[in-house]
Write an enzyme that holds these catalytic residues in place. Sequence first.
Site, PDB file in Angstrom:
ATOM      1  N   SER A  97       0.935  -1.199   0.022  1.00  0.00           N
ATOM      2  CA  SER A  97       0.073  -0.080   0.083  1.00  0.00           C
ATOM      3  C   SER A  97       0.707   1.374  -0.013  1.00  0.00           C
ATOM      4  CB  SER A  97      -0.862  -0.301   1.072  1.00  0.00           C
ATOM      5  OG  SER A  97      -1.966   0.862   0.821  1.00  0.00           O
ATOM      6  N   ASP A 209      -6.011  -3.985  -2.226  1.00  0.00           N
ATOM      7  CA  ASP A 209      -4.889  -3.531  -1.302  1.00  0.00           C
ATOM      8  C   ASP A 209      -4.139  -4.849  -0.577  1.00  0.00           C
ATOM      9  OD1 ASP A 209      -3.768  -2.292   0.870  1.00  0.00           O
ATOM     10  OD2 ASP A 209      -5.165  -0.761   1.139  1.00  0.00           O
TER      11      ASP A 209
END
Length: 328
Positions: A97, A209
């Site tokens: 991320s 993610d």
Amino acid sequence: MSLFKKLFISLLCSSTLAACAYSPVKKEQVVVTNSQQVSEAASKLDKSFYQFKKMSNTKPVIALVLGSGGARGYAHIGVIEALEQHGIKPDFIVGTSAGSIVGSIYASGKSPEQLREIALNMKVGDVRDFKIGLKGFFDGQKVEDYVNKQVSEIPLEQMKIPMYVVATQLQNGERTVFNYGNTGQAVRASVSIPSMFIPTVIQGKEYVDGGLVSPVPVNIAKELGADIIIAVDILAQPVNTETNNVWGLFNQNINIMQNKLAEDELKNADIVIQPDLHEKAHIFDVKGRQDTMQAGVDAANLRMHDLDVVIESKTKNEIENAQYRAQN
């Protein structure tokens, strides 16, 4: 503050829990600029990494692991700055991320000073693109384009420092480690928060993610053969999260789950750097960016003596092992 603004503050944060596994994909082509084609991001993990061990029988391989954490990701820049000032540069980087953004730009050859300049000059329009759909309302294409611009379109396999980007395959929850092809696309997948970002499609599969499965991906660095793992944990701590409204409760759910996930992985790190970040700074607040980067510098400097001890010990072990192999 509107819900959209609050959601965007959490750009690059992560959510829920899923299973872990590698998911290799094949090479295809995708247009990322008007004039240039590069290979789609792919997971091509093989034994080539171990060429690093052949370069020196006495130098321990150092991995820098950069975790997820939204706007707190600016702290990664401060950590990198402090490490380089101390003469420490990683042999490879693993990022999830927010960590995948900073890590990729750094791996492309940018100096800590350049990273800081890039961070301070980033504008809202550089990375934000609304595209309302059934699966989200941020498209992520601008994130992909922005990262590719900052890395000069360098694909992952040509990074000056080997870079591994962690994402989650949406359909089966498998962990995927991208190390080949379109850098911006891999990062786009790694930051695609479910229900906020439209999933990133690579090779016909949807990715979201990486923080869902590995918010601080220490185990990946370990599996890749690192001798020394420096992990930077920028996750929000539950004790610092306000829970007097719906948004706060939503954040707290994420924080609790991510910290539990990270707890197990961080046990395998040699050095854990945890910047003192109590509040979520706005991702486009310039003063907030500077303060967050400084928190990274301060946290890294606090662990520098311990890191020196670890490096000295591991180097001694490498020398002894090399001598043993030479004698036998």
